[in-house]
Design an enzyme around this catalytic site. Structure first.
Site: not given
Length: 342
Positions: A101, A215
């Site tokens: 992430h 993301c």
């Protein structure tokens, strides 16, 4: 159906990627009508309200705050932040698979305050990737939105323990404020999370049919915007995760109304619902493995997948290697007059 069934995490990525449906290859329009690849990600005029049916297991942006207005003379450090997905729950487990992430950090030299900005799913990854099949509703029901989250502080332990926290550039307060205006536009018009990149083969020069919107893409757009505003980035290697499906040329099927509406194609509608059925939230270990075998059989043996992108359905004629998780370098940007992804 209770909240526990409506709120779900995505299946372990190495299992989920073996997807596929069965059913007819029905094209909603001529192939020649959609030859622009990759299909451009659709932006919207405003962000719709979320449906109360959609519930998040983990509250979205619980400590979020407005982006502050910085003084023009401020000097702000910009940090690359990266950690394994669900690191707060599983530690470095997904880091070993390079499922990461991404976020970006800022530190003001005038105030000493630091901030984190990231973009992620409102209702967790599973809900953004697969729909719910609700009783009494013909069309699959999607709990899919992604959004930017800005909050004060940088959790050094979180990013450093199993990931990355590194300075990549410095900017002025003026540049930060201009970036903040761009973030507002980007967040209000780029609404839907797209998990999959879809391309023709593992070759780096192969045709990309659909690009993901998640993301890392938000961070890449943010870096490019800063470069366009004059930021000069350090020369360091930066890698990002992509989950790729491999298929032949996609076939356009239609939207919810044309497929599931009163004049829709009932055979195609049933095939799409059947495809998504094995991805429902599971209630037992036995149910999970039964559905997993169905998924493997359909995608590997029948080479089929239904993709929902830009509120439209596409058929993907799947082919080997079907799915792959990659962690590859995307260099830090240089300035240009056209912002990345806008």
């Amino acid at each position: 159906m209770g909240a526990a069934r409506r709120s779900r995490l995505l299946l372990p990525p190495l299992l989920l990627l073996l997807l596929a449906p069965w059913g007819p290859r029905v094209s909603g329009e001529p192939r020649s009508a959609r030859r622009r690849w990759p299909v451009p990600y659709r932006r919207f005029d405003f962000r719709p309200k979320t449906d109360p049916y959609c519930q998040a297991r983990y509250t979205f942006c619980p400590t979020g705050s407005a982006i502050p207005l910085m003084k023009e003379e401020d000097v702000i450090e910009v940090y690359r932040l990266q950690a394994p997905v669900w690191e707060f729950k599983y530690g470095d487990l997904l880091g070993h698979l390079k499922i990461m992430h991404d976020a970006v950090g800022f530190k003001s030299s005038l105030t000493g305050k630091n901030y984190t900005m990231e973009w992620y799913e409102l209702f967790q990854l599973g809900n953004c990737t697969f729909p719910h099949l609700r009783p009494g509703m013909d069309a699959p029901f999607w709990c899919n939105q992604g959004a930017a989250c800005f909050y004060e502080g940088i959790d050094d332990a979180h990013w450093k323990a199993n990931g990355t926290l590194v300075l990549v550039t410095t900017i002025s307060g003026t540049m930060f404020n201009e970036m903040a205006q761009w973030v507002k536009y980007d967040n209000e018009t780029g609404i839907y999370y797209e998990t999959w990149t879809v391309q023709a083969s593992p070759d780096k020069k192969s045709t990309v049919w659909f690009d993901s919107y998640e993301c890392s893409k938000f961070i890449l757009r943010t870096y490019q915007k800063l470069a366009d505003l004059g930021a000069v980035f350090k020369k360091i290697q930066t890698n990002y995760t992509s989950i790729i499906l491999f298929s032949g040329e996609p076939i356009y099927l239609g939207n919810e109304t044309s497929i599931f509406g009163p004049q829709g194609n009932k055979t195609l509608a049933a095939a799409i619902r059947d495809f998504y059925n094995p991805f429902k939230p599971h209630q037992s270990v036995r149910e999970f493995f039964v559905d997993l075998f169905k998924i493997i059989d359909r995608v590997i043996l029948n080479h089929q997948f239904y993709l929902f992108y830009n509120l439209e359905y596409w058929f993907l004629p799947m082919k080997s290697p079907y799915l792959k998780i990659i962690y590859e370098e995307v260099p830090l940007p240089v300035g240009s007059k056209a912002s990345f992804g806008v």
